[in-house]
Design a protein around this motif. Structure first.
Motif, short mmCIF file in Angstrom:
data_model
loop_
_atom_site.label_atom_id
_atom_site.label_comp_id
_atom_site.label_asym_id
_atom_site.label_seq_id
_atom_site.Cartn_x
_atom_site.Cartn_y
_atom_site.Cartn_z
N PRO A 163 46.13 39.95 37.64
CA PRO A 163 44.67 39.96 37.52
C PRO A 163 44.01 39.06 38.57
O PRO A 163 44.57 38.03 38.97
N VAL A 164 42.81 39.45 39.00
CA VAL A 164 42.06 38.67 39.99
C VAL A 164 40.67 38.29 39.50
O VAL A 164 39.99 37.50 40.14
N LYS A 165 40.24 38.85 38.37
CA LYS A 165 38.91 38.56 37.84
C LYS A 165 39.03 37.78 36.53
O LYS A 165 40.08 37.81 35.87
N PRO A 166 37.96 37.09 36.14
CA PRO A 166 38.02 36.37 34.86
C PRO A 166 38.39 37.28 33.69
O PRO A 166 39.17 36.89 32.82
N TYR A 167 37.86 38.50 33.71
CA TYR A 167 38.22 39.49 32.70
C TYR A 167 38.23 40.85 33.40
O TYR A 167 37.27 41.21 34.09
#
Length: 708
Positions: A163-167
């Motif tokens: 993952p690269v985003k907060p959610y």
């Protein structure tokens, strides 16, 4: 670390590139492109911003656009690599050849951990799904010694996502239909993850469920004069073509700063499959050919880390435990209901491996990068047969037989930065393996042990890399690597027709490559390479007497060829691209008259266009073209097969030439939701990759993908 991206369509990947570059300044280097970097393999000479020694990468966007849901389909997108059907048709396996080297010489890894089946390493690449893969790394000819033993002809590595985003999340689902409009099966994928300041977590699930696939409407059942009863395959839905595969992937990582990372990764994949019969043989050859695999399962638990030591050094570690569980069921007849006749069974393989590696590197001297690695692995194989399980009289279960082996490798690689644009790379390694246990069960009802074997090997490689411009690079490399034999090659008696050879040595190849990649013009980029492999001590069965053979290191060969790729941005709405491969393989063989290396076409090409007539719609036609290839002819000796023997008198035949036209339409409904549909084998061509094993005809598909 570095990756080769030449040949990747800029327009096809535009949505992904935009998603990756938005807010890139705030992203940690560890989050590059959502690729699980701890799972990447080494690319030599890539430390100064270049792409390193030649190789190719297949991205998630390419597998989505060209509808490549399994590994053996995806690798056909790049030059120098081709998939094929195993000529042992009753096994229903696909193989991948990298510049002429197959699954025994080109190791497969998932996140840098090798998938190895110690009994025979007969990997079936159709079992490996692609939706949860960030990229497929393919090293051709030159695979770094830092990645461990076995890279005689290259290496393939499936790198998972991170993952690269907060959610974030992604959901995909699709369905396929045959050339008669019948529903064949479905494919789905779901992923959720979170990237926080000091940690990340992610979970995903991928499922491919296919009830059948259908043959081309041009297929005609084989007929012959005399007592031959006709083909076992009447057309339409291919008998035994069902399969079900799913994979789950969980990972959690700790990132205390911009350079260090510690991660736990768990992957489990479960599969089952049928096995379509050869369409020429009736009865099959051999009659013990009514096979199914109720289980083809792999599991991998690993820990990986990267620790920066000062400004100039690093330490990477990897620990893993993986398992392989396989059940093969042999039935009495085409009804696949009973297992009572002699030679029918449920055969069980239950394997596990444990091991680890440590890699350290330093740039204490500004012009020099020195790296060292050590790998250790133990493989344990257990097998047994449940013989004639439905027979009330003759049913019995064998005791478990165990084999085990240990393998280790020590490697050193040095990169001398002659200038900021020119590198010299040199690598050496010492590999060794030993057989610790080699049990077998005999007809007298006893377990005995073979003499234990083992071997060692010294490997070396070197490369020169010149980055003559920001986008241009020339390289020349030489890599001398080995491959150790499997337990099957060492000990298998092949139902009494072979004599074990515990002293069997490793195969060896010296691979040479001269390569280029760069831009011919501002809107035209490409790559090219010429390659040659001097192959020695190839393992081959040698006839010792009229009824028995033995595997020995007797063969030598020459593999050579040329590959290239081009991509042109003709306008903001239109991209044209493609690649071409020419390869020849000459193998001298003293035991099989007229021997021909099978599975690899002399010519292979992939061509595509990407046209965006309106902002949200992309139309992508493509062509997959190959010349014919050599295939084994395996005909039984039963009297009913006499017409087949007359029609196919030679042990090898050329088959498999084809041109497949495909088209994909992708419509972006809103920013985070798109739908796609298309046709594969648009012209419904009837073709074979191996003798007697025709491939799917025209296939339609629809799918949708949502991201957040």
């Amino acid at each position: 670390m570095g990756r080769s991206t030449v040949g990747r369509s800029a327009l096809l990947s535009s949505v992904a590139i935009v998603a990756m570059t938005v807010g890139a300044e705030a992203q940690d280097p560890q989050d590059r492109g959502g690729v699980y970097q701890l799972g990447e393999i080494s690319v030599s000479g890539a430390g100064q911003g270049g792409g390193g020694v030649g190789g190719s990468t297949v991205t998630r966007e390419e597998t989505w656009t060209f509808e490549k849901n399994t590994l053996e389909q995806a690798v056909n997108l790049v030059p120098g690599v081709v998939s094929t059907q195993s000529t042992a048709g009753q096994r229903n396996e696909t193989d991948i050849f990298v510049r002429g080297f197959g699954r025994w010489q080109v190791p497969l890894m998932i996140d840098g951990v090798r998938v190895y089946l110690p009994a025979d390493n007969r990997l079936d690449f159709s079992r490996f799904l692609t939706n949860d893969i960030a990229e497929i790394q393919i090293q051709k000819g030159y695979a770094s010694v830092l990645d461990g033993p076995g890279g005689m002809g290259g290496a393939i590595n499936l790198v998972s996502r991170k993952p690269v985003k907060p959610y974030e999340g992604e959901f995909m689902s699709g369905a396929t239909f045959d050339n008669r409009g019948s529903f064949q099966g479905w494919n789905s994928y779901a992923m959720v993850g979170s990237r926080q300041q000091d940690f990340y977590v992610q979970g995903s699930a991928n499922n491919l469920n296919q009830d059948f696939w259908s043959l081309s409407r041009d297929y005609r059942p084989y007929r012959a004069q005399g007592p031959y009863a006709g083909s076992l395959e009447d057309g339409g839905r291919r008998n035994g073509s069902d399969n079900r595969d799913w994979r789950i992937n969980f990972k959690a990582g700790y990132t205390p700063n911009a350079t260090d990372e510690y991660s736990i990764n768990y992957i489990k994949q479960v599969g089952e499959k049928g096995a379509p019969l050869n369409v020429y043989n009736n009865p099959p050859s051999s009659q013990n050919s009514y096979w199914r695999w109720p289980a083809w399962d792999i599991q991998n638990l690993s820990f990986a880390s990267n620790t920066q030591i000062g400004d100039a050094s690093y330490l990477k570690t990897k620990l893993y435990y993986n398992t392989f569980y396989n059940v093969l069921s042999a039935f009495d007849d085409i009804t696949y209901t009973t297992q009572s006749n002699n030679g029918r069974f449920d055969s069980y393989y239950d394997d596990n491996a444990r091991g680890g590696s440590v890699e350290a590197g330093t740039e204490l001297i500004p012009m020099n990068t020195l790296k060292a690695a050590f790998h250790y692995r133990q493989d344990f194989h257990t097998e047994w047969n449940d013989n004639r399980p439905t027979s009330p009289t003759f049913h019995f279960t064998e005791p478990k037989q165990n084999q085990s082996q240990a393998t280790w490798s020590a490697a050193l690689e040095d990169t001398f930065h002659v200038t900021s644009n020119f590198d010299l790379v040199g690598g050496i390694s010492y590999d060794k393996y030993r057989i610790d246990k080699a049990e077998e069960y005999n007809n007298a009802g006893f377990i005995y042990e073979y003499p234990k074997g083992g071997a060692d090997a010294f490997n070396w490689q070197t490369a020169a890399i010149w980055r003559y411009s920001e986008a241009g690079q020339l390289h020349f490399s030489v890599s001398d690597r080995t491959r150790f034999p499997t337990i099957f090659e060492l000990y298998s008696q092949r139902f009494g027709t072979a004599i074990p050879n515990p002293n069997l040595g490793p195969e060896r190849a010296t691979n040479y490559e001269l390569g280029w990649k760069g831009r011919v013009a501002p809107d035209l980029r490409g790559s090219a390479a010429i390659f040659y492999s001097d192959v020695r001590d190839l393992i081959q069965a040698v006839r010792l007497n009229p009824s028995q053979s033995q595997t020995q290191n007797i063969n030598k060969g020459d593999f050579y060829g040329f590959e290239m790729s081009l991509e042109a941005q003709l306008s903001p709405q239109l991209v044209l691209g493609g690649n071409y491969t020419f390869i020849e393989r000459n193998v001298s063989d003293v035991s099989v008259p007229g021997f021909q290396p099978t599975g690899v076409p002399t010519h292979k090409a992939f061509l595509y266009a990407s046209w965006r007539p309106i902002e949200r719609l992309t139309i992508t036609p493509s062509l997959e073209i190959t010349s014919d290839r050599w295939s084994d002819v395996v005909v039984g000796t039963q009297a009913q097969n006499a017409p087949i023997l007359a029609a196919f008198p030679d042990p090898y035949i050329r088959t498999g030439a084809y041109t497949l036209a495909n088209i994909n339409l992708n419509y972006k409904v809103i920013e985070n939701f798109e739908v796609a549909g298309g046709v594969k084998n648009l012209l419904d061509q009837n073709y074979e990759l191996a003798w007697g094993l025709p491939q799917p005809g025209r296939t339609f598909y629809v799918k949708a993908r949502a991201t957040f």
